[in-house]
Design an enzyme around this catalytic site. Structure first.
Site, mmCIF file in Angstrom:
data_model
loop_
_atom_site.group_PDB
_atom_site.id
_atom_site.type_symbol
_atom_site.label_atom_id
_atom_site.label_comp_id
_atom_site.label_asym_id
_atom_site.label_seq_id
_atom_site.Cartn_x
_atom_site.Cartn_y
_atom_site.Cartn_z
ATOM 1 N N GLY A 49 -2.733 1.656 -6.319
ATOM 2 C CA GLY A 49 -3.322 2.001 -7.665
ATOM 3 C C GLY A 49 -4.526 1.039 -7.995
ATOM 4 N N GLU A 50 -4.488 0.540 -9.367
ATOM 5 C CA GLU A 50 -5.365 -0.436 -9.716
ATOM 6 C C GLU A 50 -4.879 -1.950 -9.681
ATOM 7 O OE1 GLU A 50 -8.620 0.022 -9.683
ATOM 8 O OE2 GLU A 50 -8.803 -2.141 -10.271
ATOM 9 N N SER A 51 -5.144 -2.746 -8.870
ATOM 10 C CA SER A 51 -4.470 -4.031 -8.818
ATOM 11 C C SER A 51 -4.780 -4.944 -10.077
ATOM 12 C CB SER A 51 -4.996 -4.946 -7.700
ATOM 13 O OG SER A 51 -6.245 -4.969 -7.553
ATOM 14 N N CYS A 81 -1.948 -1.347 -0.488
ATOM 15 C CA CYS A 81 -3.142 -1.184 -0.846
ATOM 16 C C CYS A 81 -3.322 -2.234 -1.956
ATOM 17 C CB CYS A 81 -3.829 -0.012 -1.144
ATOM 18 S SG CYS A 81 -5.384 0.295 -1.523
ATOM 19 N N ARG A 108 -10.955 -7.149 -1.851
ATOM 20 C CA ARG A 108 -11.113 -5.648 -2.561
ATOM 21 C C ARG A 108 -11.958 -4.969 -2.084
ATOM 22 N NH1 ARG A 108 -10.488 -6.189 -8.854
ATOM 23 N NH2 ARG A 108 -9.952 -3.941 -8.581
ATOM 24 N N ILE A 135 -7.950 4.275 0.737
ATOM 25 C CA ILE A 135 -8.544 4.876 -0.308
ATOM 26 C C ILE A 135 -9.093 3.427 -1.233
ATOM 27 C CG2 ILE A 135 -8.043 5.883 -2.560
ATOM 28 C CD1 ILE A 135 -5.794 7.344 -1.077
ATOM 29 N N ARG A 136 -10.372 3.287 -1.296
ATOM 30 C CA ARG A 136 -11.074 1.991 -1.566
ATOM 31 C C ARG A 136 -10.141 0.985 -1.252
ATOM 32 N NH1 ARG A 136 -10.516 1.765 -6.880
ATOM 33 N NH2 ARG A 136 -8.834 3.439 -6.997
ATOM 34 N N HIS A 171 -2.069 3.657 3.062
ATOM 35 C CA HIS A 171 -1.058 4.269 2.257
ATOM 36 C C HIS A 171 -0.212 5.194 3.127
ATOM 37 C CE1 HIS A 171 -2.848 3.634 -1.942
ATOM 38 N NE2 HIS A 171 -3.835 3.521 -1.183
ATOM 39 N N GLU A 173 2.568 6.369 2.417
ATOM 40 C CA GLU A 173 3.358 7.205 1.515
ATOM 41 C C GLU A 173 2.574 8.622 1.279
ATOM 42 O OE1 GLU A 173 1.389 4.696 0.651
ATOM 43 O OE2 GLU A 173 0.525 5.043 -1.367
HETATM 44 N N1 GLN Z 1 -9.215 -0.882 -4.855
HETATM 45 C C1 GLN Z 1 -8.032 -0.984 -5.611
HETATM 46 C C2 GLN Z 1 -7.773 -2.264 -6.265
HETATM 47 O O1 GLN Z 1 -8.736 -3.358 -6.151
HETATM 48 C C3 GLN Z 1 -7.080 -0.789 -4.604
HETATM 49 C C4 GLN Z 1 -6.957 0.989 -4.196
HETATM 50 C C5 GLN Z 1 -5.780 1.490 -3.767
HETATM 51 O O2 GLN Z 1 -4.730 0.974 -4.180
HETATM 52 N N2 GLN Z 1 -5.860 2.453 -3.248
HETATM 53 O O3 GLN Z 1 -6.831 -2.640 -6.883
#
Ligand code: GLN
Length: 188
Positions: A49-51, A81, A108, A135-136, A171, A173
């Site tokens: 998600g977004e850390s 992630c 990151r 993903i990112r 990921h 999942e």
């Molecule tokens: N780039 C996101 C972060 O810094 C992580 C991306 C993800 O969990 N898919 O939180």
């Protein structure tokens, strides 16, 4: 893992997909949002998600302290992630909130913004081949002696374990392959 309940931190991010994968493995699952719910699970997944967001919410609801305490008592925790970022002791160029449990330094968005999302075949130690969805994604730059590196991609650490703590930059999942979820369940 019979009779054990796995918690999935459900503050933000891809928690529903983890829940579904765990259920396919036959595990009991519950979403965790409050500190007291951490006491009712035998293992915990911190999703992607977004850390920064997950870190702030964990702190706001007082979940961070409880998670750190349970980790010290040996509860297995797997971060994917953003979850990997939150488990790390060091986050390159960031002072964002974190649990700081794993002796690993992460970068990151390490694989660059131009490739925000990609897939790659990975070979995971003691597990075998699997497809990595990034993903990112962050990567691990370096890890302490107590950290066992289980997979690398382009030399970078993308999966590692330190005793009861597991992290993946990718990921599982989001794929049909349950091998990493099954591995985590063997830790519980
Ligand atoms: N780039 C996101 C972060 O810094 C992580 C991306 C993800 O969990 N898919 O939180």
């Amino acid at each position: 893992m019979a009779g054990k309940t796995i918690g999935v931190l459900a503050l933000q991010g891809a928690f529903v997909e983890h829940e579904a994968a765990l259920r396919k493995c036959g595990a009991l699952v519950r979403q965790v949002r409050k500190p007291e719910e951490i006491q009712e699970v035998d293992g915990l997944i911190i999703p992607g998600g977004e850390s920064t967001t997950i870190g702030k919410l964990m702190n706001k609801y007082g979940l961070d302290k409880v998670i750190v305490d349970r980790a010290a008592q040996g509860m297995p925790i797997w971060g994917t992630c953003a979850g990997m970022i939150l488990l790390a002791k060091e986050i390159v160029d960031s002072d964002q909130l974190r649990l700081g449990l794993m002796d690993i330094s992460v970068k990151r968005n390490g694989f660059g913004r131009q490739v925000e999302s990609f897939e790659a075949d990975l070979e995971v130690e003691s597990i075998g081949p699997t497809r990595g969805v990034f993903i990112r994604a962050p990567y691990g730059e370096k890890a302490g002696d107590g950290v066992h590196i289980m997979a690398r991609f382009k030399e970078k650490i993308v999966m590692a374990q330190q005793y009861n703590l597991l992290c993946t930059a990718f990921h599982p999942e989001l794929t049909q392959d349950l091998c990493i979820h099954r591995y985590f369940l063997t830790m519980v």
